[in-house]
Design a protein around this motif. Structure first.
Motif, mmCIF file in Angstrom:
data_model
loop_
_atom_site.group_PDB
_atom_site.id
_atom_site.type_symbol
_atom_site.label_atom_id
_atom_site.label_comp_id
_atom_site.label_asym_id
_atom_site.label_seq_id
_atom_site.Cartn_x
_atom_site.Cartn_y
_atom_site.Cartn_z
ATOM 1 N N UNK A 127 0.878 -1.182 0.000
ATOM 2 C CA UNK A 127 0.000 0.000 0.000
ATOM 3 C C UNK A 127 0.906 1.219 0.000
ATOM 4 N N UNK A 128 0.791 2.012 -1.045
ATOM 5 C CA UNK A 128 1.716 3.131 -1.233
ATOM 6 C C UNK A 128 0.907 4.420 -1.413
ATOM 7 N N UNK A 129 -0.265 4.459 -0.803
ATOM 8 C CA UNK A 129 -1.240 5.468 -1.212
ATOM 9 C C UNK A 129 -2.009 6.017 -0.023
ATOM 10 N N UNK A 130 -2.879 6.996 -0.318
ATOM 11 C CA UNK A 130 -3.811 7.496 0.696
ATOM 12 C C UNK A 130 -4.863 6.426 0.981
ATOM 13 N N UNK A 131 -5.374 6.446 2.224
ATOM 14 C CA UNK A 131 -6.342 5.409 2.631
ATOM 15 C C UNK A 131 -7.800 5.800 2.420
ATOM 16 N N UNK A 132 -8.085 7.112 2.480
ATOM 17 C CA UNK A 132 -9.512 7.479 2.414
ATOM 18 C C UNK A 132 -10.214 6.931 1.169
ATOM 19 N N UNK A 133 -9.524 6.758 0.004
ATOM 20 C CA UNK A 133 -10.281 6.188 -1.137
ATOM 21 C C UNK A 133 -10.775 4.769 -0.865
ATOM 22 N N UNK A 134 -10.221 4.114 0.165
ATOM 23 C CA UNK A 134 -10.663 2.755 0.492
ATOM 24 C C UNK A 134 -11.944 2.749 1.325
ATOM 25 N N UNK A 135 -12.236 3.848 2.023
ATOM 26 C CA UNK A 135 -13.433 3.843 2.890
ATOM 27 C C UNK A 135 -14.550 4.779 2.422
ATOM 28 N N UNK A 136 -14.208 5.838 1.713
ATOM 29 C CA UNK A 136 -15.270 6.770 1.295
ATOM 30 C C UNK A 136 -16.378 6.059 0.499
ATOM 31 N N UNK A 137 -16.045 5.148 -0.438
ATOM 32 C CA UNK A 137 -17.124 4.479 -1.199
ATOM 33 C C UNK A 137 -18.047 3.657 -0.306
ATOM 34 N N UNK A 138 -17.523 3.075 0.767
ATOM 35 C CA UNK A 138 -18.382 2.290 1.670
ATOM 36 C C UNK A 138 -19.393 3.211 2.344
ATOM 37 N N UNK A 139 -18.933 4.388 2.764
ATOM 38 C CA UNK A 139 -19.851 5.342 3.401
ATOM 39 C C UNK A 139 -20.894 5.834 2.394
ATOM 40 N N UNK A 140 -20.504 5.953 1.147
ATOM 41 C CA UNK A 140 -21.483 6.361 0.121
ATOM 42 C C UNK A 140 -22.542 5.279 -0.081
ATOM 43 N N UNK A 141 -22.234 4.048 0.332
ATOM 44 C CA UNK A 141 -23.231 2.971 0.287
ATOM 45 C C UNK A 141 -23.995 2.866 1.599
ATOM 46 N N UNK A 142 -23.796 3.827 2.498
ATOM 47 C CA UNK A 142 -24.545 3.841 3.759
ATOM 48 C C UNK A 142 -23.864 3.090 4.891
ATOM 49 N N UNK A 143 -22.624 2.642 4.691
ATOM 50 C CA UNK A 143 -21.933 1.847 5.705
ATOM 51 C C UNK A 143 -20.936 2.711 6.483
ATOM 52 N N UNK A 144 -20.604 2.255 7.683
ATOM 53 C CA UNK A 144 -19.564 2.900 8.484
ATOM 54 C C UNK A 144 -18.304 2.061 8.296
ATOM 55 N N UNK A 145 -17.177 2.695 8.052
ATOM 56 C CA UNK A 145 -15.987 1.903 7.700
ATOM 57 C C UNK A 145 -14.724 2.437 8.366
ATOM 58 N N UNK A 146 -13.845 1.505 8.661
ATOM 59 C CA UNK A 146 -12.567 1.823 9.297
ATOM 60 C C UNK A 146 -11.498 0.989 8.592
ATOM 61 N N UNK A 147 -10.380 1.605 8.273
ATOM 62 C CA UNK A 147 -9.292 0.810 7.700
ATOM 63 C C UNK A 147 -7.962 1.275 8.251
ATOM 64 N N UNK A 148 -7.003 0.380 8.232
ATOM 65 C CA UNK A 148 -5.649 0.740 8.672
ATOM 66 C C UNK A 148 -4.639 -0.109 7.916
#
Ligand code: NDP
Ligand code: PYC
Length: 348
Positions: A127-148
Motif C-alpha cells: 500500500x503506497x497510497x492514501x487510505x480514504x479512497x478505500x473507505x469513502x465508497x463504503x460510506x457512500x453505500x450507507x456503511x460505516x468503515x474503518x481501515x488501517x
C-alpha cells in the motif's frame, strides 16, 4: 490529448479523466496489468484531484522505481478466501493492496449487509497510497468503515531510541444525511513520510516534534529525518504515547491479524529503488441500519451540527471535498515540470 490550460503560477490544470488515463499508461508501460493500472490510477488521480499531495502524482516515480526493482508484482492476481460469515481474507500475492481490495469488494459488502459487520484482511500486499479512497465508497453505500495499514519502519515508539513502527495510517468514514461522508484519514506519526520527502525537495524546514536525526536529537531538517533519522509518533511532547499506542494497534490489526509483515519485518535491501511497504491492511465495515434502530446518517448530521455550534467549522474531509469540486470544475492543478515528466514516463 488536450493542451493543458495554464494555471496561476507554474501549474497546469489537467482534466481529471486525462490525468487518470496518463497514469494508467504509465503503470502499464512499467509492468502492471490493465486491472492493476486502473486500481492504482484511480487512487493516485483521486489524491491529486483532492489536493492530498503526499500521495498524489508525486508518488508516481516511486511506483515506477518499485516496479522496475522487481520488489512488487504488478501483474499479481489476488486470491480471495471466504473464511467465515463475517470474514474475508485476500492474499495479494506480492501485488498492490488496491486491486486486492477491488477483487473482494462486492463479496465484502454482501457480507456486511448480511451480518451487520464484516472484516476484510489483506496480506502480502503493498500500500503506497492514501487510505480514504478505500473507505469513502463504503460510506457512500450507507456503511460505516474503518481501515488501517502499516508501512515501513521509520517511526520511533514513544520513549524509544530506534525506528520500529510504520507511519501506520487509520481512515474512517461515516455516511451523513445531508452531505458528503464524514471522513478522516491520518498517519499515526507526527506527519506522513511523504510530506517529509516533499519538504526535503522544496528545501523547507518542518516543525520541531516531527522527527529526530540519526543521533536521536530533535531536528527541523527533513533530510536529517530521512537520512538515518526517524519520525516521531503524533501527539507531541506530552502525547506521543497516544500516537505510539495507535501505531502499535495498527501493526497488530493490519499485520498480525491479516498475516502480513510488521513494518520492521521485510527486507527490501536487495531491490534498489523499492519504495512500497510489503505489509497488510484491515478493513472493517458496519451496516448501521442493523444496529441502533436510529437513522445513523441523521445522527451523524446532528453531531456535525453540534461540532459546528461548538466552533469547529471545518470537519475532516471538508478541505478535500472543496478541492475536488474545484478540480472537477477547472482541471486538476499539477506542477508543470512534474506533468512533463509524467508524459515522458507514459511514453508515446
Ligand atoms: P493530515 O494531517 O494532513 O490530515 C489528517 C486528517 O485531519 C484528514 O482527514 C484532514 O482532513 C483532517 N484535518 C486536517 N486539518 C484539519 C483541521 N484543521 N480541522 C479538521 N480536520 C482537519 O494527514 P496525514 O499527514 O496524517 O496523512 C496524509 C495521508 O498520508 C493520508 O491520506 C494517509 O492515508 C497517507 N498515508 C499513507 C500511508 C501508507 O502506508 N499507505 C502511510 C502514512 C500516511 P482533509 O483531508 O479534509 O484535509
Ligand atoms: O507517507 O508515510 C507515508 C507513506 C508510507 C507508505 C506510503 N506512504
Amino acid at each position: 490529448m488536450t493542451t493543458p490550460t495554464l494555471g496561476p503560477t507554474d501549474q497546469v490544470l489537467i482534466p481529471f479523466d486525462e490525468m487518470r488515463a496518463v497514469l494508467c499508461q504509465i503503470f502499464e508501460r512499467h509492468g502492471t496489468s490493465a486491472e492493476v493500472a486502473a486500481a492504482l490510477a484511480d487512487n493516485c488521480a483521486a489524491a491529486q484531484r483532492d489536493g492530498a499531495m503526499s500521495h498524489g502524482l508525486f508518488r508516481i516515480p516511486g511506483y515506477v522505481s518499485t516496479l522496475k526493482s522487481g520488489w512488487v508484482d504488478g501483474k499479481a492476481v489476488p486470491v480471495v478466501e471466504d473464511k467465515a460469515p463475517g470474514f474475508l481474507s485476500v492474499d495479494a500475492a506480492n501485488g498492490y493492496a488496491q486491486p486486492a481490495y477491488r477483487a473482494a469488494y462486492e463479496a465484502f459488502v454482501r457480507k456486511v449487509r448480511a451480518n451487520g459487520i464484516a472484516l476484510l484482511a489483506i496480506r502480502r500486499s503493498h500500500h503506497f497510497a492514501a487510505l480514504w479512497p478505500d473507505v469513502e465508497p463504503l460510506a457512500r453505500e450507507g456503511l460505516v468503515a474503518l481501515t488501517m495499514v502499516n508501512s515501513m519502519a521509520c517511526v520511533v515508539p514513544s520513549g524509544g531510541n530506534k525506528a520500529l513502527f510504520g507511519t501506520n495510517p487509520i481512515a474512517f468514514a461515516a455516511p451523513r444525511e445531508n452531505g458528503d461522508p464524514l471522513v478522516f484519514d491520518l498517519a499515526t506519526s507526527a506527519t506522513a513520510h511523504g510530506d517529509i520527502q516533499i519538504a526535503a525537495r522544496a528545501g523547507h524546514e518542518v516543525p520541531i516534534g516531527y522527527g529526530v536525526d540519526r543521533h536521536g536529537e530533535p531536528t527541523t531538517k527533513p533530510k536529517e529525518i530521512l537520512e538515518g533519522g526517524a519520525l516521531l509518533p503524533f501527539g507531541g511532547e506530552h502525547g506521543a504515547h497516544k500516537g505510539s499506542a495507535l501505531a502499535m494497534m495498527v501493526e497488530l490489526l493490519a499485520a498480525a491479524l491479516t498475516g502480513g509483515n510488521f513494518s520492521f519485518e521485510f527486507d527490501w535491501s536487495q531491490h534498489p529503488g523499492a519504495q512500497s511497504p510489503y505489509t497488510g491492511q484491515l478493513i472493517i465495515a458496519i451496516d448501521p441500519s442493523l444496529t441502533s434502530g436510529q437513522n445513523f446518517a441523521q445522527r451523524c448530521e446532528t453531531l456535525v451540527q453540534a461540532m459546528a455550534d461548538a466552533g469547529q467549522q471545518r470537519q475532516p474531509g471538508d478541505r478535500r471535498y472543496e478541492q475536488r469540486a474545484r478540480s472537477m470544475a477547472h482541471g486538476v492543478p499539477v506542477d508543470a515540470a512534474q506533468w512533463q515528466q509524467l508524459l515522458e514516463l507514459a511514453g508515446p
